[in-house]
Design a protein around this motif. Structure first.
Motif, short mmCIF file in Angstrom:
data_model
loop_
_atom_site.label_atom_id
_atom_site.label_comp_id
_atom_site.label_asym_id
_atom_site.label_seq_id
_atom_site.Cartn_x
_atom_site.Cartn_y
_atom_site.Cartn_z
N ASN A 39 -8.93 13.95 4.98
CA ASN A 39 -8.56 15.22 5.62
C ASN A 39 -7.31 15.84 5.01
OD1 ASN A 39 -10.73 14.99 7.37
ND2 ASN A 39 -9.53 13.99 8.96
N ALA A 40 -6.48 15.03 4.36
CA ALA A 40 -5.24 15.54 3.76
C ALA A 40 -5.48 16.24 2.42
CB ALA A 40 -4.25 14.40 3.57
N ASN A 41 -6.68 16.12 1.87
CA ASN A 41 -7.03 16.78 0.60
C ASN A 41 -6.00 16.55 -0.50
OD1 ASN A 41 -9.50 17.92 1.35
ND2 ASN A 41 -8.47 19.63 2.37
N GLY A 42 -5.61 15.31 -0.67
CA GLY A 42 -4.69 14.98 -1.75
C GLY A 42 -3.22 15.21 -1.45
N GLN A 43 -2.90 15.66 -0.26
CA GLN A 43 -1.50 15.92 0.10
C GLN A 43 -0.76 14.64 0.49
OE1 GLN A 43 -0.25 19.07 -0.34
NE2 GLN A 43 -2.29 19.38 -1.18
N THR A 44 -1.50 13.61 0.86
CA THR A 44 -0.90 12.33 1.25
C THR A 44 -1.66 11.23 0.53
OG1 THR A 44 -0.49 13.25 3.44
CG2 THR A 44 -0.25 10.88 3.21
N ALA B 286 -7.40 5.29 8.22
CA ALA B 286 -6.60 5.69 7.06
C ALA B 286 -7.43 6.50 6.08
CB ALA B 286 -6.02 4.46 6.37
N PHE B 287 -8.65 6.07 5.84
CA PHE B 287 -9.51 6.78 4.90
C PHE B 287 -9.80 8.20 5.41
CE2 PHE B 287 -13.36 7.97 2.65
CZ PHE B 287 -13.06 7.60 1.35
N ASP B 288 -10.08 8.32 6.70
CA ASP B 288 -10.32 9.65 7.29
C ASP B 288 -9.08 10.53 7.16
OD1 ASP B 288 -12.91 8.94 7.93
OD2 ASP B 288 -12.47 8.53 10.04
N GLN B 289 -7.90 9.97 7.45
CA GLN B 289 -6.65 10.74 7.32
C GLN B 289 -6.45 11.18 5.87
OE1 GLN B 289 -3.17 8.72 8.90
NE2 GLN B 289 -4.39 7.87 10.57
N ASP C 118 -3.98 -2.20 -1.53
CA ASP C 118 -4.17 -2.31 -2.98
C ASP C 118 -5.53 -1.75 -3.41
OD1 ASP C 118 -1.71 -3.50 -3.24
OD2 ASP C 118 -2.50 -5.54 -3.39
N VAL C 119 -6.58 -2.22 -2.77
CA VAL C 119 -7.93 -1.81 -3.15
C VAL C 119 -8.16 -0.34 -2.77
CG1 VAL C 119 -10.40 -2.22 -2.77
CG2 VAL C 119 -8.83 -4.15 -3.04
N GLY C 120 -7.67 0.06 -1.60
CA GLY C 120 -7.82 1.45 -1.17
C GLY C 120 -7.14 2.43 -2.09
N ALA C 121 -5.96 2.07 -2.60
CA ALA C 121 -5.25 2.95 -3.54
C ALA C 121 -6.06 3.11 -4.83
CB ALA C 121 -3.87 2.39 -3.84
N GLN C 122 -6.65 2.02 -5.31
CA GLN C 122 -7.49 2.10 -6.50
C GLN C 122 -8.74 2.94 -6.24
OE1 GLN C 122 -8.33 -1.87 -8.03
NE2 GLN C 122 -6.27 -2.52 -7.45
N LEU C 123 -9.33 2.75 -5.08
CA LEU C 123 -10.51 3.51 -4.69
C LEU C 123 -10.20 5.00 -4.61
CD1 LEU C 123 -13.47 3.52 -3.57
CD2 LEU C 123 -12.44 3.29 -1.30
N ALA C 124 -9.07 5.33 -4.01
CA ALA C 124 -8.68 6.74 -3.84
C ALA C 124 -8.51 7.44 -5.19
CB ALA C 124 -7.39 6.83 -3.03
N GLU C 125 -8.06 6.69 -6.20
CA GLU C 125 -7.90 7.28 -7.53
C GLU C 125 -9.24 7.58 -8.18
OE1 GLU C 125 -5.48 4.75 -9.92
OE2 GLU C 125 -3.73 4.94 -8.60
N THR D 138 0.05 5.53 2.18
CA THR D 138 0.82 6.11 3.29
C THR D 138 -0.07 6.26 4.52
OG1 THR D 138 2.28 7.28 1.78
CG2 THR D 138 2.15 8.13 4.03
N CYS D 139 -1.29 6.73 4.33
CA CYS D 139 -2.23 6.88 5.45
C CYS D 139 -2.53 5.53 6.09
CB CYS D 139 -3.51 7.54 4.98
SG CYS D 139 -3.32 9.26 4.48
N LEU D 140 -2.65 4.48 5.27
CA LEU D 140 -2.91 3.14 5.81
C LEU D 140 -1.72 2.65 6.62
CD1 LEU D 140 -5.07 0.82 5.78
CD2 LEU D 140 -3.68 -0.20 3.98
N ARG D 141 -0.53 2.88 6.11
CA ARG D 141 0.67 2.45 6.85
C ARG D 141 0.80 3.19 8.18
NH1 ARG D 141 4.08 2.53 1.48
NH2 ARG D 141 3.71 0.39 0.79
N VAL D 142 0.48 4.49 8.19
CA VAL D 142 0.54 5.28 9.43
C VAL D 142 -0.49 4.75 10.43
CG1 VAL D 142 0.07 7.56 10.42
CG2 VAL D 142 1.49 7.35 8.38
N ALA D 143 -1.70 4.47 9.95
CA ALA D 143 -2.75 3.95 10.85
C ALA D 143 -2.36 2.58 11.40
CB ALA D 143 -4.08 3.87 10.10
#
Length: 195
Positions: free
Chosen positions: A163-168, A157-160, A89-96, A172-177
């Motif tokens: 590195n994805a430059n907005g493609q992911t 997840a944050f590194d992924q 939740d917080v990471g998604a808000q941060l990413a925006e 999703t990155c957190l779930r993969v990690a």
């Protein structure tokens, strides 16, 4: 210019990133950043205490935001699931809100001082998670372990995501990690032979 121009902080961040990319973090002064942003050196310090903190704008709010998200989670969740949901939740808000992720990452990766500052930021988040879990009734040792594991997943997840430059998206990155962690733990436990 108004004393507290709402666009000044963003101009300072942009100016700092440009100068750090051009000259390297160690070779840039607060005065240069302020001049490029169109303010005085003295005015710079109304926004940031030093040239390092311009790269970590807003990060002081992250521990509190994550702690509140953990405390607000459903009572039936396991400690790790609770924290991962809060981080999503917080990471998604941060990413925006985060801009220039690749540029910021490159500057931090090139400076031992900035890497240490980032570790300090993550340590504060880890402590906030541990405290929130303890407040929810999780035993101290378990809360400490879960907080550390969750931060490893979050950083991965944050590194992924960066590195994805907005493609992911971040979630999703957190779930993969998190899935990679589960796969690693499961594989390790099934490959052990009784001793």
């Amino acid at each position: 210019m108004a004393r507290w121009d709402p666009g000044t902080e963003e101009r300072l961040i942009k100016a700092a990133l440009e100068l750090y990319a051009e000259h390297g973090y160690d070779n840039v002064t607060v005065t240069q950043i302020a001049e490029r942003a169109g303010i005085t050196r003295r005015s710079y310090f109304r926004y940031f205490p030093d040239k390092r903190e311009v790269l970590f704008a807003g990060s002081e709010r992250l521990p509190t935001a994550i702690q509140q998200a953990v405390l607000a989670a459903a009572e039936t969740s396991s400690p790790l699931s609770t924290v991962l949901d809060a981080l999503a939740d917080v990471g998604a808000q941060l990413a925006e809100q985060v801009k220039n992720v690749a540029e910021r990452r490159a500057v931090i990766d090139a400076s031992a001082e900035l890497q240490e500052r980032e570790r300090t930021k993550f340590a504060a988040v880890t402590a906030a998670i541990r405290t929130a879990l303890e407040q929810r009734g999780t035993e101290t040792g378990m809360a400490h372990l879960v907080a550390q594991i969750a931060m490893v997943v979050f950083q991965s997840a944050f590194d992924q995501w960066a590195n994805a430059n907005g493609q992911t998206d971040f979630v999703t990155c957190l779930r993969v990690a998190a899935a990679s962690l589960r796969d690693t733990v499961t594989a390790d436990s099934t490959n052990r032979t009784p001793g």
